[in-house]
Design a protein around this motif. Sequence first.
Motif, PDB file in Angstrom:
ATOM      1  N   LEU A  37      66.069  38.580 -38.069  1.00 41.35           N
ATOM      2  CA  LEU A  37      64.872  39.119 -38.717  1.00 41.35           C
ATOM      3  C   LEU A  37      63.660  38.799 -37.842  1.00 41.35           C
ATOM      4  CD1 LEU A  37      63.184  36.498 -40.001  1.00 41.35           C
ATOM      5  CD2 LEU A  37      64.904  36.689 -41.758  1.00 41.35           C
ATOM      6  N   GLN A  38      62.578  39.513 -38.130  1.00 37.74           N
ATOM      7  CA  GLN A  38      61.325  39.352 -37.402  1.00 37.74           C
ATOM      8  C   GLN A  38      60.255  38.881 -38.376  1.00 37.74           C
ATOM      9  OE1 GLN A  38      60.038  42.512 -34.480  1.00 37.74           O
ATOM     10  NE2 GLN A  38      58.385  42.771 -35.947  1.00 37.74           N
ATOM     11  N   PHE A  39      59.415  37.947 -37.942  1.00 37.51           N
ATOM     12  CA  PHE A  39      58.307  37.507 -38.791  1.00 37.51           C
ATOM     13  C   PHE A  39      57.142  37.078 -37.907  1.00 37.51           C
ATOM     14  CE2 PHE A  39      60.574  33.558 -37.921  1.00 37.51           C
ATOM     15  CZ  PHE A  39      59.556  32.638 -37.703  1.00 37.51           C
ATOM     16  N   SER A  40      55.953  37.007 -38.498  1.00 38.83           N
ATOM     17  CA  SER A  40      54.779  36.516 -37.786  1.00 38.83           C
ATOM     18  C   SER A  40      54.154  35.385 -38.580  1.00 38.83           C
ATOM     19  CB  SER A  40      53.763  37.637 -37.553  1.00 38.83           C
ATOM     20  OG  SER A  40      53.356  38.197 -38.785  1.00 38.83           O
ATOM     21  N   LEU A 289      58.329  45.561 -47.908  1.00 39.66           N
ATOM     22  CA  LEU A 289      59.705  45.855 -47.484  1.00 39.66           C
ATOM     23  C   LEU A 289      59.866  45.832 -45.974  1.00 39.66           C
ATOM     24  CD1 LEU A 289      60.605  48.785 -49.916  1.00 39.66           C
ATOM     25  CD2 LEU A 289      61.772  46.568 -49.801  1.00 39.66           C
ATOM     26  N   THR A 290      58.785  46.105 -45.237  1.00 38.87           N
ATOM     27  CA  THR A 290      58.875  46.211 -43.778  1.00 38.87           C
ATOM     28  C   THR A 290      58.251  45.032 -43.049  1.00 38.87           C
ATOM     29  OG1 THR A 290      56.810  47.484 -43.667  1.00 38.87           O
ATOM     30  CG2 THR A 290      58.858  48.735 -43.911  1.00 38.87           C
ATOM     31  N   GLY A 291      57.622  44.120 -43.776  1.00 30.35           N
ATOM     32  CA  GLY A 291      56.974  42.979 -43.136  1.00 30.35           C
ATOM     33  C   GLY A 291      55.561  43.259 -42.685  1.00 30.35           C
ATOM     34  N   GLY A 292      54.896  44.242 -43.324  1.00 30.41           N
ATOM     35  CA  GLY A 292      53.517  44.564 -42.988  1.00 30.41           C
ATOM     36  C   GLY A 292      52.544  44.025 -44.020  1.00 30.41           C
ATOM     37  N   ARG A 293      51.321  44.531 -43.984  1.00 27.66           N
ATOM     38  CA  ARG A 293      50.271  44.131 -44.918  1.00 27.66           C
ATOM     39  C   ARG A 293      49.733  45.363 -45.637  1.00 27.66           C
ATOM     40  NH1 ARG A 293      48.391  38.903 -43.457  1.00 27.66           N
ATOM     41  NH2 ARG A 293      49.023  38.258 -41.354  1.00 27.66           N
ATOM     42  N   SER A 294      49.106  45.164 -46.786  1.00 28.20           N
ATOM     43  CA  SER A 294      48.509  46.268 -47.529  1.00 28.20           C
ATOM     44  C   SER A 294      47.017  46.007 -47.725  1.00 28.20           C
ATOM     45  CB  SER A 294      49.201  46.464 -48.885  1.00 28.20           C
ATOM     46  OG  SER A 294      49.148  45.277 -49.653  1.00 28.20           O
ATOM     47  N   ARG A 334      63.337  35.265 -48.524  1.00 28.17           N
ATOM     48  CA  ARG A 334      62.006  34.680 -48.343  1.00 28.17           C
ATOM     49  C   ARG A 334      62.006  33.821 -47.090  1.00 28.17           C
ATOM     50  NH1 ARG A 334      59.607  29.707 -50.892  1.00 28.17           N
ATOM     51  NH2 ARG A 334      57.378  29.793 -50.447  1.00 28.17           N
ATOM     52  N   VAL A 335      60.994  34.049 -46.237  1.00 35.78           N
ATOM     53  CA  VAL A 335      60.829  33.260 -45.021  1.00 35.78           C
ATOM     54  C   VAL A 335      59.539  32.460 -45.164  1.00 35.78           C
ATOM     55  CG1 VAL A 335      60.710  33.321 -42.502  1.00 35.78           C
ATOM     56  CG2 VAL A 335      61.927  35.135 -43.725  1.00 35.78           C
ATOM     57  N   PHE A 336      59.599  31.165 -44.916  1.00 37.39           N
ATOM     58  CA  PHE A 336      58.402  30.335 -45.015  1.00 37.39           C
ATOM     59  C   PHE A 336      58.517  29.168 -44.032  1.00 37.39           C
ATOM     60  CE2 PHE A 336      61.565  28.948 -48.014  1.00 37.39           C
ATOM     61  CZ  PHE A 336      61.509  27.571 -48.038  1.00 37.39           C
ATOM     62  N   THR A 337      57.465  28.389 -43.950  1.00 32.31           N
ATOM     63  CA  THR A 337      57.448  27.253 -43.031  1.00 32.31           C
ATOM     64  C   THR A 337      57.011  25.996 -43.758  1.00 32.31           C
ATOM     65  OG1 THR A 337      56.460  26.364 -40.992  1.00 32.31           O
ATOM     66  CG2 THR A 337      55.106  27.845 -42.301  1.00 32.31           C
ATOM     67  N   THR A 338      57.504  24.874 -43.272  1.00 29.38           N
ATOM     68  CA  THR A 338      57.127  23.588 -43.859  1.00 29.38           C
ATOM     69  C   THR A 338      55.787  23.087 -43.320  1.00 29.38           C
ATOM     70  OG1 THR A 338      58.410  22.454 -42.133  1.00 29.38           O
ATOM     71  CG2 THR A 338      59.521  22.914 -44.235  1.00 29.38           C
ATOM     72  N   VAL A 344      53.509  32.825 -43.442  1.00 29.17           N
ATOM     73  CA  VAL A 344      54.526  33.612 -42.744  1.00 29.17           C
ATOM     74  C   VAL A 344      54.584  35.012 -43.347  1.00 29.17           C
ATOM     75  CG1 VAL A 344      57.001  33.865 -42.314  1.00 29.17           C
ATOM     76  CG2 VAL A 344      55.915  31.638 -42.053  1.00 29.17           C
ATOM     77  N   LEU A 345      54.541  36.016 -42.481  1.00 33.36           N
ATOM     78  CA  LEU A 345      54.610  37.419 -42.903  1.00 33.36           C
ATOM     79  C   LEU A 345      55.946  37.990 -42.446  1.00 33.36           C
ATOM     80  CD1 LEU A 345      53.048  39.879 -44.110  1.00 33.36           C
ATOM     81  CD2 LEU A 345      52.317  40.387 -41.776  1.00 33.36           C
ATOM     82  N   ALA A 346      56.777  38.399 -43.410  1.00 35.34           N
ATOM     83  CA  ALA A 346      58.105  38.934 -43.091  1.00 35.34           C
ATOM     84  C   ALA A 346      58.510  39.924 -44.168  1.00 35.34           C
ATOM     85  CB  ALA A 346      59.139  37.807 -43.001  1.00 35.34           C
ATOM     86  N   ALA A 347      59.476  40.770 -43.847  1.00 33.62           N
ATOM     87  CA  ALA A 347      60.031  41.668 -44.856  1.00 33.62           C
ATOM     88  C   ALA A 347      60.602  40.831 -45.999  1.00 33.62           C
ATOM     89  CB  ALA A 347      61.119  42.548 -44.242  1.00 33.62           C
ATOM     90  N   ASN A 348      60.470  41.332 -47.229  1.00 33.69           N
ATOM     91  CA  ASN A 348      60.882  40.537 -48.385  1.00 33.69           C
ATOM     92  C   ASN A 348      62.371  40.659 -48.698  1.00 33.69           C
ATOM     93  OD1 ASN A 348      61.010  43.104 -49.414  1.00 33.69           O
ATOM     94  ND2 ASN A 348      59.500  42.791 -51.034  1.00 33.69           N
ATOM     95  N   GLY A 349      63.126  41.187 -47.761  1.00 32.85           N
ATOM     96  CA  GLY A 349      64.564  41.305 -47.971  1.00 32.85           C
ATOM     97  C   GLY A 349      65.231  42.051 -46.836  1.00 32.85           C
ATOM     98  N   TYR A 350      66.496  42.366 -47.012  1.00 33.28           N
ATOM     99  CA  TYR A 350      67.252  43.063 -45.981  1.00 33.28           C
ATOM    100  C   TYR A 350      68.346  43.892 -46.647  1.00 33.28           C
ATOM    101  CZ  TYR A 350      70.877  39.571 -46.829  1.00 33.28           C
ATOM    102  OH  TYR A 350      71.825  38.787 -47.431  1.00 33.28           O
ATOM    103  N   THR A 351      68.824  44.886 -45.942  1.00 32.47           N
ATOM    104  CA  THR A 351      69.950  45.687 -46.402  1.00 32.47           C
ATOM    105  C   THR A 351      71.205  45.139 -45.742  1.00 32.47           C
ATOM    106  OG1 THR A 351      68.535  47.623 -46.629  1.00 32.47           O
ATOM    107  CG2 THR A 351      70.911  48.004 -46.559  1.00 32.47           C
TER     108      THR A 351
END
Length: 363
Positions: A37-40, A289-294, A334-338, A344-351
């Motif tokens: 997965l990809q995240f920022s 769903l895609t890991g973007g922002r609104s 869910r992707v997060f950091t300690t 962390v910004l990432a897609a909220n799931g996967y297929t």
Amino acid sequence: ACRAAILLLMLGAMETLLPRLVGQISQSNPEHAVRTLQFSATDAKGQPVADLRLDEIQIADADKHSRRVAFSRLVSSGTAAAASRGDPLLPHELSNRASGQPPAYTLILLDLFNANFAVRGAASEEIIRALGKLESAENIFLFLLAPDASLVAIHAWATPGAMTEPSSGSWTRQIRDLVDQGMRKVEKLKHADSVDANIRANLTYQALRTLGSRYTALPGQKRIIWVTRGMPLTVIGPKGPPPMVFQTLLQQTGADFRGFGIPIYTVHQTIRTTGIAESAEALDSLAALTGGRSFENEAVGRAITDAQKDAHATYLAGYDAADGDADSKFHELRVFTTRKGVHVLAANGYTAEPLEEIGQSAL
């Protein structure tokens, strides 16, 4: 010639064996099959965080079960100018590109198909103001989703048939003329049937997927900013048939863009329309769903800024696939950091596609 022949034989063997090996790993030892997965990551001030350690990254499923993070690495991005100059690679970096790291790109899509005249004018002015302020727009593209649901390039990457950058200075110095020319061009196009909500939804998401599939051919990170009135999740009729729900179309589009590796940043052009509900919710969902922002109205400039900041702190991570994780269904993640103060910004799931298909696609 002999070396070339050997190389071709090796590539042919890899094409045959790699999907098979991925499938064998998945079946014989699924806890060690790895999905990516990809995240920022950004700090409390919205600035990129580019030094996260592997032990600071956490991934959990909908049931809060942790997934082991197998690896994580920062996906570096250059600029188009650096790529053309051929800047030297950093220590321990290898590349088969003469220019080193590929640039990160941002594509703005102005949606005229799902907008009335008032919204079109406001959105185009917003884009002109945002792009006109930029000192450099070498890695930014601009497209229109025309009234007939076709894609029209105002400024695109240098491919056959695409518009190229003006010879003197940044193309955004001529942004008003370019947008005006584009708007006059699409005004002559016959509007597709936008009364039928089902047709409109299908044409919109089809256009998005077409744009994404073309865009994904570029090397490097890619993001889309979709400036739009939006698509509803539900259309409620005054009487008679039950509401039409477009959740499946939305989920499929999200899955496509996760596969493309292209986050969608949505800028919602607010409008009140009787019988149409939840268009803002649909845009928020597509971004998630895609890991973007609104964003809401008048936020094109902020969307561009955030997309570019995110590109400087984008990571690729691998995590353990769960047992039986090949049902082709959507699974929350869910992707997060300690590390405190880092978002962390990432897609909220996967297929959960079969790993054999992922191996074949990646090859």
